[in-house]
Design a protein around this motif. Structure first.
Motif: not given
Length: 77
Positions: A2, A4-5
């Motif tokens: 992702k 965000s990761d």
């Protein structure tokens, strides 16, 4: 992974290169060098104004030209 990761790993200093697709990588807003000749009095005036503002001559010229182009673009609408 992702986004965000990916961002978190990058912010924490981890290598994110195994997760980056470099085949599609781009450098947006690439700069192109141009040369402009100014009379000495104009260079002196630019240098005084840049020193007054605490910026480089190049930064001052870029900001002034960007402002003029933005004003022009708005007047054409």
């Amino acid at each position: 992974m992702k986004a965000s990761d990916f961002d978190k790993a990058f912010d924490e200093g981890a290598s994110v290169m195994p997760f980056a697709n470099m085949d599609k990588a781009q450098r947006p807003n690439r700069s192109k060098r141009v040369n402009v000749d100014f009379p000495q009095w104009m260079v002196d005036s630019l240098d005084r104004e840049a020193q007054h503002l605490g910026v480089s001559r190049q930064a001052l010229v870029k900001v002034w030209i960007a402002n003029c182009l933005a004003r022009e673009a708005h007047s054409l609408r």
